[in-house]
Structure formats: C-alpha cells, structure tokens
Write a protein that holds these residues in place. Structure first.
Motif, PDB file in Angstrom:
ATOM      1  N   ARG A 113       0.838  -1.203   0.000  1.00 54.06           N
ATOM      2  CA  ARG A 113       0.000   0.000   0.000  1.00 54.06           C
ATOM      3  C   ARG A 113       0.878   1.261   0.000  1.00 54.06           C
ATOM      4  NH1 ARG A 113      -3.266   0.598   5.250  1.00 54.06           N
ATOM      5  NH2 ARG A 113      -1.163   1.017   5.979  1.00 54.06           N
ATOM      6  N   GLU A 114       1.867   1.286   0.895  1.00 57.74           N
ATOM      7  CA  GLU A 114       2.718   2.481   1.009  1.00 57.74           C
ATOM      8  C   GLU A 114       3.462   2.773  -0.283  1.00 57.74           C
ATOM      9  OE1 GLU A 114       5.273   1.882   4.456  1.00 57.74           O
ATOM     10  OE2 GLU A 114       3.484   1.463   5.662  1.00 57.74           O
ATOM     11  N   HIS A 115       3.850   1.723  -1.005  1.00 56.53           N
ATOM     12  CA  HIS A 115       4.634   1.895  -2.237  1.00 56.53           C
ATOM     13  C   HIS A 115       3.764   1.793  -3.490  1.00 56.53           C
ATOM     14  CE1 HIS A 115       8.633   1.972  -0.299  1.00 56.53           C
ATOM     15  NE2 HIS A 115       7.962   1.363   0.657  1.00 56.53           N
ATOM     16  N   LYS A 116       2.438   1.750  -3.286  1.00 59.72           N
ATOM     17  CA  LYS A 116       1.473   1.714  -4.394  1.00 59.72           C
ATOM     18  C   LYS A 116       1.761   0.574  -5.373  1.00 59.72           C
ATOM     19  CE  LYS A 116       0.046   6.517  -4.203  1.00 59.72           C
ATOM     20  NZ  LYS A 116       0.652   6.803  -2.895  1.00 59.72           N
ATOM     21  N   LEU A 117       2.096  -0.591  -4.837  1.00 58.17           N
ATOM     22  CA  LEU A 117       2.359  -1.762  -5.684  1.00 58.17           C
ATOM     23  C   LEU A 117       1.036  -2.408  -6.061  1.00 58.17           C
ATOM     24  CD1 LEU A 117       5.404  -3.303  -3.783  1.00 58.17           C
ATOM     25  CD2 LEU A 117       5.339  -1.427  -5.446  1.00 58.17           C
ATOM     26  N   THR A 118       0.992  -2.991  -7.253  1.00 65.31           N
ATOM     27  CA  THR A 118      -0.275  -3.577  -7.708  1.00 65.31           C
ATOM     28  C   THR A 118      -0.269  -5.106  -7.641  1.00 65.31           C
ATOM     29  OG1 THR A 118       0.384  -3.647 -10.016  1.00 65.31           O
ATOM     30  CG2 THR A 118      -0.700  -1.632  -9.260  1.00 65.31           C
ATOM     31  N   SER A 119       0.923  -5.733  -7.668  1.00 64.42           N
ATOM     32  CA  SER A 119       0.937  -7.203  -7.656  1.00 64.42           C
ATOM     33  C   SER A 119       2.029  -7.706  -6.721  1.00 64.42           C
ATOM     34  CB  SER A 119       1.149  -7.751  -9.065  1.00 64.42           C
ATOM     35  OG  SER A 119       2.313  -7.203  -9.641  1.00 64.42           O
ATOM     36  N   VAL A 120       1.715  -8.751  -5.983  1.00 63.58           N
ATOM     37  CA  VAL A 120       2.644  -9.283  -4.980  1.00 63.58           C
ATOM     38  C   VAL A 120       2.514 -10.801  -4.929  1.00 63.58           C
ATOM     39  CG1 VAL A 120       0.957  -8.914  -3.100  1.00 63.58           C
ATOM     40  CG2 VAL A 120       3.387  -9.122  -2.539  1.00 63.58           C
ATOM     41  N   ALA A 121       3.653 -11.475  -4.759  1.00 63.04           N
ATOM     42  CA  ALA A 121       3.654 -12.941  -4.648  1.00 63.04           C
ATOM     43  C   ALA A 121       4.276 -13.356  -3.317  1.00 63.04           C
ATOM     44  CB  ALA A 121       4.436 -13.556  -5.802  1.00 63.04           C
ATOM     45  N   PHE A 122       3.587 -14.265  -2.637  1.00 66.44           N
ATOM     46  CA  PHE A 122       4.047 -14.777  -1.342  1.00 66.44           C
ATOM     47  C   PHE A 122       4.509 -16.231  -1.461  1.00 66.44           C
ATOM     48  CE2 PHE A 122       1.021 -11.540   0.101  1.00 66.44           C
ATOM     49  CZ  PHE A 122       1.682 -10.966   1.183  1.00 66.44           C
ATOM     50  N   LEU A 151      -7.869  -2.593   2.799  1.00 65.07           N
ATOM     51  CA  LEU A 151      -6.998  -1.519   3.303  1.00 65.07           C
ATOM     52  C   LEU A 151      -5.880  -1.181   2.317  1.00 65.07           C
ATOM     53  CD1 LEU A 151      -6.643  -2.894   6.949  1.00 65.07           C
ATOM     54  CD2 LEU A 151      -8.276  -1.204   6.086  1.00 65.07           C
ATOM     55  N   ALA A 152      -5.764  -1.961   1.245  1.00 62.27           N
ATOM     56  CA  ALA A 152      -4.663  -1.766   0.287  1.00 62.27           C
ATOM     57  C   ALA A 152      -5.228  -1.771  -1.132  1.00 62.27           C
ATOM     58  CB  ALA A 152      -3.623  -2.867   0.461  1.00 62.27           C
ATOM     59  N   PRO A 153      -5.937  -0.705  -1.506  1.00 63.70           N
ATOM     60  CA  PRO A 153      -6.649  -0.708  -2.787  1.00 63.70           C
ATOM     61  C   PRO A 153      -5.739  -0.773  -4.011  1.00 63.70           C
ATOM     62  CG  PRO A 153      -6.862   1.420  -1.672  1.00 63.70           C
ATOM     63  CD  PRO A 153      -6.202   0.504  -0.706  1.00 63.70           C
ATOM     64  N   SER A 154      -4.445  -0.446  -3.863  1.00 63.99           N
ATOM     65  CA  SER A 154      -3.544  -0.550  -5.026  1.00 63.99           C
ATOM     66  C   SER A 154      -3.330  -2.010  -5.434  1.00 63.99           C
ATOM     67  CB  SER A 154      -2.184   0.084  -4.708  1.00 63.99           C
ATOM     68  OG  SER A 154      -1.479  -0.674  -3.740  1.00 63.99           O
ATOM     69  N   VAL A 155      -3.517  -2.919  -4.508  1.00 64.95           N
ATOM     70  CA  VAL A 155      -3.160  -4.325  -4.766  1.00 64.95           C
ATOM     71  C   VAL A 155      -4.271  -5.014  -5.569  1.00 64.95           C
ATOM     72  CG1 VAL A 155      -2.597  -6.551  -3.706  1.00 64.95           C
ATOM     73  CG2 VAL A 155      -1.759  -4.426  -2.678  1.00 64.95           C
ATOM     74  N   ALA A 156      -3.971  -5.282  -6.828  1.00 66.75           N
ATOM     75  CA  ALA A 156      -4.960  -5.886  -7.723  1.00 66.75           C
ATOM     76  C   ALA A 156      -4.719  -7.379  -7.929  1.00 66.75           C
ATOM     77  CB  ALA A 156      -4.927  -5.188  -9.089  1.00 66.75           C
ATOM     78  N   ARG A 157      -3.516  -7.847  -7.567  1.00 71.15           N
ATOM     79  CA  ARG A 157      -3.189  -9.258  -7.808  1.00 71.15           C
ATOM     80  C   ARG A 157      -2.295  -9.785  -6.690  1.00 71.15           C
ATOM     81  NH1 ARG A 157       0.910 -11.541 -12.215  1.00 71.15           N
ATOM     82  NH2 ARG A 157       0.436 -13.752 -11.963  1.00 71.15           N
ATOM     83  N   VAL A 158      -2.736 -10.884  -6.069  1.00 68.85           N
ATOM     84  CA  VAL A 158      -1.928 -11.551  -5.037  1.00 68.85           C
ATOM     85  C   VAL A 158      -1.714 -12.999  -5.484  1.00 68.85           C
ATOM     86  CG1 VAL A 158      -1.778 -12.307  -2.638  1.00 68.85           C
ATOM     87  CG2 VAL A 158      -2.909 -10.143  -3.190  1.00 68.85           C
ATOM     88  N   VAL A 159      -0.461 -13.420  -5.501  1.00 66.92           N
ATOM     89  CA  VAL A 159      -0.127 -14.789  -5.900  1.00 66.92           C
ATOM     90  C   VAL A 159       0.397 -15.544  -4.680  1.00 66.92           C
ATOM     91  CG1 VAL A 159       1.300 -16.225  -7.404  1.00 66.92           C
ATOM     92  CG2 VAL A 159       0.492 -13.980  -8.219  1.00 66.92           C
ATOM     93  N   PHE A 160      -0.231 -16.662  -4.354  1.00 65.50           N
ATOM     94  CA  PHE A 160       0.332 -17.584  -3.359  1.00 65.50           C
ATOM     95  C   PHE A 160       1.182 -18.570  -4.151  1.00 65.50           C
ATOM     96  CE2 PHE A 160      -3.570 -15.967  -1.429  1.00 65.50           C
ATOM     97  CZ  PHE A 160      -3.047 -15.463  -0.244  1.00 65.50           C
TER      98      PHE A 160
END
Ligand code: AR6
Length: 182
Positions: A113-122, A151-160
């Motif tokens: 959210r703080e860095h306005k990232l749109t996609s993240v993989a865990f 709470l993190a509207p920038s995040v459009a894609r989360v990859v597990f």
C-alpha cells in the motif's frame, strides 16, 4: 497440478506452483531471517537470482524483527521489489506463532500500500526450515491477506506461490473456504 484463481472485491488471488524467483510481479516476498543477510530455502534462491546488490542493500536495513517486513529493490529479478519478512520459528504453537505469521502478511501488504504496488507474490512463509505446520500456515496466509485487501486498494493481484503440490492444495482449499466454491 493445483492452480486456482479467485476474484475478491477488485483483486485477483491466485494459487500456483512455481519458483517465486521467476515471477514478474511488482514485489516478491522473501521468507528471511532477522539478519536479512541471506540463508537457505527461498531466501537463498532469491539472493542468488537477485545478485549481490541485494545483500548490499539489505546490509543498510540493520535486520528485521520477527513479524515485521522491509522492502528493497529486486535488482536482477523480474520482480521490481523484494519484501523481506521474518516468519516465526514453530515452537509448539503457544509462543504467539499464529499472530506473528499473520503479522508477516499484514506488514507485507501494508508495504504494498505504502509503495502503491499492484501485484505481490508470497511463498509459504515459515513452512520450511521454520517448521510451521503447512495447513495452519495456509489458512493464516489466505485469511490475513483477504482481511487486508480493503486496506490496500492498489493491490490488484496476489499470488500464493507454492513450491509443492501439497502446499498448493492447502492454499487452494483455504482460498475456496474464504471465497466460496465458484
Ligand atoms: N519459490 C517458492 N517457494 C520456495 C522456494 C522458491 N524458490 N524455495 C523454497 N520455497 P523456507 P522458512 C518454499 O525454509 O520456513 C532460510 O534459511 C519452501 O518449500 O525457505 O520461513 C531463511 O534465511 C517452503 O514452503 O523459509 C531463514 O533462516 C517455503 O518456501 C529460514 O530459512 C518457506 O520455506 C526461514 O524459514
């Protein structure tokens, strides 16, 4: 092979089996240790793929507490950033392990959210060397991520990004539990 995609609100959540170092997302999450100076498992793989500039930047961060997260650039990775988090070592489950693991996912998404990232993989944090039970960890990973998305509207894609078929199955089951069957 288990793969699953679910839309929750405006975000897409995916379960895949892959090497996280190959993913072209805004940030991959590293299951690090408190030194942030590298190690085995996914940590070693990320540092190898990112190159020595990564550990050089990590040295400037002066470590990371268990349950917290810090962000660096991705250097030679396809991912632009690495979010380093430190999961708990499993010690029977009565030493705050569940809360600390949830905190890793929360802090990682707060950094997105703080860095306005749109996609993240865990990766499946703590489920390797740190021995956190895989099913319990998958439930915490999916539940906490879904709780954080509003709470993190920038995040459009989360990859597990799971490293084995059994791990992907556990994450897919948790995602179905939290999003409904279709
Ligand atoms: N891509 C995706 N997942 C992976 C990869 C990969 N390339 N490699 C391993 N995994 P672990 P932890 C999975 O042990 O339990 C390190 O030495 C793996 O199958 O990497 O949090 C650190 O420096 C497992 O499901 O991390 C710490 O000292 C998951 O990633 C310690 O290990 C996590 O396994 C952290 O232990």
């Amino acid at each position: 092979m288990t793969t699953l995609t679910r839309r929750i609100g405006s975000a897409q959540l995916e379960v895949i089996v892959a090497d996280i170092t190959t993913l072209g997302v805004d940030a991959i999450v590293n299951a690090a240790n408190t030194s942030l100076l590298g190690g085995g498992g996914v940590d070693g793989a990320i540092h190898r793929a990112a190159g020595p500039e990564l550990v050089a930047e990590c040295r400037t961060l002066h470590g990371c507490k268990t349950g917290d997260a810090k962000i660096t650039k991705g250097y030679r990775l396809k991912a632009a950033h690495v979010i380093h988090t430190v999961g708990p070592v499993w010690n029977g489950g009565t030493h705050g392990e569940d809360d600390l693991l949830a905190s890793c996912y929360r802090r990682a998404i707060e950094l997105c959210r703080e860095h306005k990232l749109t996609s993240v993989a865990f990766p499946a944090i703590s489920t390797g060397v740190y021995r956190f039970p895989a099913e319990r960890a998958a439930e915490i990973a999916v539940r906490t991520t879904i709780e954080m998305l509003p709470l993190a509207p920038s995040v459009a894609r989360v990859v597990f990004c799971c490293f084995s078929e059994p791990s992907a199955k556990l994450h897919a089951e948790a995602l179905v539990r939290h999003s409904g069957p279709c």
